[in-house]
Design an enzyme around this catalytic site. Structure first.
Site: not given
Ligand code: CAA
Length: 414
Positions: A100, A236, A360
């Site tokens: 990142c 993010s 991000h």
């Molecule tokens: N109850 C329980 N679990 C739930 C849920 C609920 N109501 N809704 C969702 N979930 C769970 C499920 O496990 C779901 O996955 P599956 O549906 O595939 O089983 C998971 O949460 C994700 O849900 P969504 O797919 O609906 O999530 P989304 O598409 O809205 O994404 C997020 C949300 C997972 C937080 C996503 O925005 C994300 O991954 N953000 C972080 C990104 C990241 O890590 N970036 C890197 C940062 S680190 C950095 O910057 C340094 C580097 O070098 C990498």
């Protein structure tokens, strides 16, 4: 050799919940596609050339920051992709990768070329497209920014889990509370609501929304120890987008007949061993990079008037306040509680919404941070413009779990 910012531009950052992002609920779903990595890169070049009022022939060298084009977009070899822009064939272009911090490192590579005198006017682009796969698959790709062999098994969402580990430590060892983290999230969305290029421009999140878990803000990790420390809104965004800069040295400024307005006055980049466990309470690599950058700039943290920090998770923003010496270790929470880092505060941090809400697209982020500081100094930020124009600003870009840190300090010239 002095280094100046001649132009700065970002495309819109978009993804899930952005009105123009085409996904399941969008009326164009199945009929139209979202922009590709290639399209973002070319749009960023066009935008920055226009912004800098530069002819394409004036670009002497170029760097592309990108983390995982091969995985998310089945596309590598991005230096040659940059050369596709009309008029940019057969130039010295290359891609730079540092998770990142890829964008920040691309800025560093440009600075080194300018300092060595091997080029006088340099183009930097940062870009990523991540929405081609679902969040879980994306988390597997992003986990390659950690030590994959030993850390991937931590949780299906490796990076969120690594920062839930930090959140737990910070909440247990310092006076920081969940309410403080909710204030960070609330600030990010409030700022992004003023920024038309932000992924979350139209999404409202209050402090109460950020604090409460529920259908729209679930605890989503599976790790039994860390699960209850991170909700979706602490994270993010998974975004697509690109940012670009034109940088020049003194000779370049003469060639272009420009009066310097924004200067890069201090910078540093450092890497720490990837496999080594980091102190969850501190961003040490960032701290040491910031120390070097302050020393080079000859300023103290107290002189900084705007900051772009790598808030990949809500806790990261507080740890960044400490690593950049805005607060003592363990006391970052005070700044968010006092409103000091809000848009109208004494030291606005992430006025455009940060990684939490501007978005991000990982390879773009480090370039966007420097672009945002420059745009604040030039008074180009519209509704999220800081007034009076800041004299000094800092950008801190992080790769992995604080394993690569890139810190840049900019100054507005009177
Ligand atoms: N109850 C329980 N679990 C739930 C849920 C609920 N109501 N809704 C969702 N979930 C769970 C499920 O496990 C779901 O996955 P599956 O549906 O595939 O089983 C998971 O949460 C994700 O849900 P969504 O797919 O609906 O999530 P989304 O598409 O809205 O994404 C997020 C949300 C997972 C937080 C996503 O925005 C994300 O991954 N953000 C972080 C990104 C990241 O890590 N970036 C890197 C940062 S680190 C950095 O910057 C340094 C580097 O070098 C990498």
């Amino acid at each position: 050799m002095s280094i100046y910012v001649v132009g700065a531009y970002s495309t819109e950052f978009i993804g899930k919940f952005h009105p123009r992002f085409i996904w399941k609920g969008h009326p164009d779903y199945g009929k139209r596609e979202n922009p590709t990595l290639e399209e973002y890169i070319l749009e960023a070049v066009e935008g920055v050339l226009r912004e800098a009022q530069l002819e394409v022939e004036q670009v002497e060298r170029g760097y592309v920051g990108n983390f995982a084009g091969e995985l998310f977009a089945s596309q590598g070899h991005l230096g040659a992709l940059l050369a596709q822009y009309p008029g940019l064939a057969r130039r010295p272009f290359m891609r730079v990768e540092g998770a990142c911090a890829s964008g920040g490192l691309a800025v560093m590579a440009a600075i080194e070329a300018l300092r060595s005198g091997s080029a006088n006017v340099v183009l930097v682009v940062g870009a990523e497209v991540q929405t081609t796969v679902n969040a879980k698959q994306g988390a597997d790709y992003l986990a390659r920014a950690a030590h994959y062999a030993t850390q991937r098994s931590l949780d299906p969402f490796t990076f969120p889990c690594l920062f839930a580990r930090r959140t737990k430590a910070v909440l247990e060892e310092t006076p920081t509370t969940f309410e403080d983290l909710a204030l960070v999230v609330e600030k990010a969305y409030r700022n992004a609501n003023l920024n038309p290029k932000a992924h979350m421009h139209t999404v409202k999140v209050s402090r109460e929304d950020a604090l409460a878990s529920g259908e729209s803000n679930p605890f989503f990790l599976t790790h039994p120890e860390y699960k209850s420390y991170l909700k979706v809104k602490d994270c993010s965004q998974v975004s697509d987008g690109a940012s670009a800069l034109i940088l020049a040295n003194e000779r370049g400024m003469e060639q272009l007949r420009r009066t310097p307005q924004v200067q890069m006055v201090g910078w540093a980049y450092l890497s720490s061993p990837l496999k080594e466990a980091s102190d969850p309470l501190r961003l040490e690599t960032t701290y040491f990079a910031a120390k070097e950058a302050y020393q080079m700039a000859g300023i103290s943290p107290k002189e900084v008037q705007v900051a772009e920090v790598h808030d990949c998770f809500s806790v990261s923003e507080l740890l960044m306040y400490e690593a950049l010496q805005f607060a003592d270790f363990g006391e970052g929470y005070r700044l968010i509680r006092e409103g000091k880092t809000a848009l109208g505060g004494a030291l606005p941090v992430n006025p455009g919404g940060g990684l939490l809400a501007f978005g991000h697209p990982v390879g773009a982020t480090g370039v966007k941070q420097v672009a945002e500081i420059a745009r604040q100094m030039l008074g180009k930020c519209g509704k999220y413009q800081i007034s009076p124009l800041p004299k000094y600003g800092i950008a801190a870009n992080m790769g992995g779990d604080d394993r690569t840190a890139v810190v840049s300090i900019l100054a507005r010239l009177e």
